[in-house]
Design an enzyme around this catalytic site. Structure first.
Site, PDB file in Angstrom:
ATOM      1  CD  GLU A   1      -2.993  -0.764   0.126  1.00 55.24           C
ATOM      2  OE1 GLU A   1      -2.665  -1.024  -1.049  1.00 55.24           O
ATOM      3  OE2 GLU A   1      -4.087  -0.309   0.438  1.00 55.24           O
TER       4      GLU A   1
ATOM      5  CB  THR B   1      -4.442   6.133  -4.078  1.00 55.23           C
ATOM      6  OG1 THR B   1      -5.333   5.120  -4.526  1.00 55.23           O
ATOM      7  CG2 THR B   1      -4.557   6.249  -2.576  1.00 55.23           C
TER       8      THR B   1
HETATM    9  N1  HSE Z   1      -7.952   5.428   3.076  1.00 50.30           N
HETATM   10  C1  HSE Z   1      -7.341   5.531   1.784  1.00 50.30           C
HETATM   11  C2  HSE Z   1      -7.707   6.877   1.192  1.00 50.30           C
HETATM   12  C3  HSE Z   1      -7.837   4.420   0.914  1.00 50.30           C
HETATM   13  O1  HSE Z   1      -8.863   7.275   1.314  1.00 50.30           O
HETATM   14  O2  HSE Z   1      -6.828   7.532   0.622  1.00 50.30           O
HETATM   15  C4  HSE Z   1      -7.174   4.353  -0.418  1.00 50.30           C
HETATM   16  O3  HSE Z   1      -7.781   3.313  -1.156  1.00 50.30           O
END
Ligand code: HSE
Length: 309
Positions: A129, A182
């Site tokens: 991640e 992201t």
């Molecule tokens: N919690 C993370 C975000 C998840 O909202 O950036 C990314 O998939």
């Protein structure tokens, strides 16, 4: 030494509205499948046997830091060959990087006789991640490993709490053909938030947890509101507020951005409403001339698991 296995890890929906970086749920059937083979030696090769484009450079593949972290944490060394058999499209907003990372971490742990605890497997998966998004968040990785709805009570040290999944909960997920990484979706957010925003957000997190424990659908719906990320991220989704009104009117419990987007999800407490939401999502993006994929999935209590080879 030659050991091999096939492993699956599910797609996941992060944040669940109010729980930015601390809540996520696992979906039922969609996910990644990896074959992992370990032999004597020291090395890593990754083969993509799917049609989904993945980085050619292994240093850019989320699986690589997961394998390194596993070897570091356990003191093992081996030659690892991984074949990606099934892959969620990257950038879809349903935890594509977490599914590969969770499958790799869970599969390696099984292959080497389970030296790591469940939380440590999640820590390994979080390395993937970090590579994908520039941050160590576990809200996709934890449900992808553990299944169900998981809350991250704290990150230092990682403290994971599995919450009850009310029976018959369905997610309708729409993936519109809009590209939002992201990284981009995280950078658009301010680094600090005002006190009144924090107050409303932690009220909602408490409400969501209480609602899940008591099975109070109304409380769950009222609590799935996001004052932290959504005001910035909804700009990526045309007519977001209008769409939510239609989705809630059809009886869904809540509609939010799935993780960092661009996918959205509607939570419903029965399959009929989930199917109605599917039609509304499709019509919304068709009207805007944006291609979309929509599917209905049951919220699942199952996380990563081994499959027959
Ligand atoms: N919690 C993370 C975000 C998840 O909202 O950036 C990314 O998939």
């Amino acid at each position: 030494m030659k050991k091999s296995l096939r492993v699956f890890a599910p797609a996941s929906i992060a944040n669940l509205g109010c729980g930015f970086d601390i809540m996520g749920l696992a979906l039922d059937d969609v996910g990644d499948i990896l074959d992992i083979v370990a032999t004597e030696g020291n090395g890593l090769s990754i083969t993509n046997a799917t049609d989904v484009p993945l980085p050619e450079d292994p240093e850019m593949n989320v699986i690589t830091p997961v394998v390194r972290k596993f070897m570091d944490m356990t003191g093992n060394s081996a030659n690892i060959e991984i074949t990606v058999r099934q892959k969620i499209y990257p950038g879809s907003g349903i935890g594509s990087s977490a599914a590969s990372s969770a499958a790799a971490a869970y599969g390696l742990n099984e292959l080497f006789g389970c030296p790591l605890s469940e939380e440590e497997v999640v820590i390994c998966a979080m390395e993937g991640e970090n590579l994908a998004s520039g941050g160590y968040h576990a809200d996709n990785a934890a449900p992808a490993v553990m299944g169900g709805i998981v809350m991250i009570r704290g990150y230092e040290p990682l403290d994971l709490v599995k919450l009850p999944v009310p029976g018959n909960f369905y997610c309708t997920v729409v993936h519109p053909a809009i590209v939002v990484t992201t990284k981009e979706a995280r950078e658009i957010m301010p680094k600090e938030i005002p006190m009144h925003t924090a107050v409303s957000q932690w009220g909602n997190v408490g409400g969501l947890v209480a609602g899940l424990y008591s099975g109070n659908v109304g409380l769950i719906g009222r609590s799935m509101k996001d004052a932290v990320a959504e005001p910035y991220r909804k700009k990526f989704i045309p007519d977001f507020d209008k769409l939510r009104k239609k989705i809630l009117k059809c009886g869904a419990v809540a509609m939010n951005i799935s993780g960092s987007g661009p996918s959205l999800f509607a939570l419903s407490d029965n399959q009929e409403t989930a199917v109605k939401a599917q039609k509304i999502f499709k019509e919304h993006f068709d009207f805007l001339g944006i291609d979309s994929e929509v599917y209905v999935e049951k919220v699942s209590n199952k996380g990563a698991k081994l499959l027959p080879m």
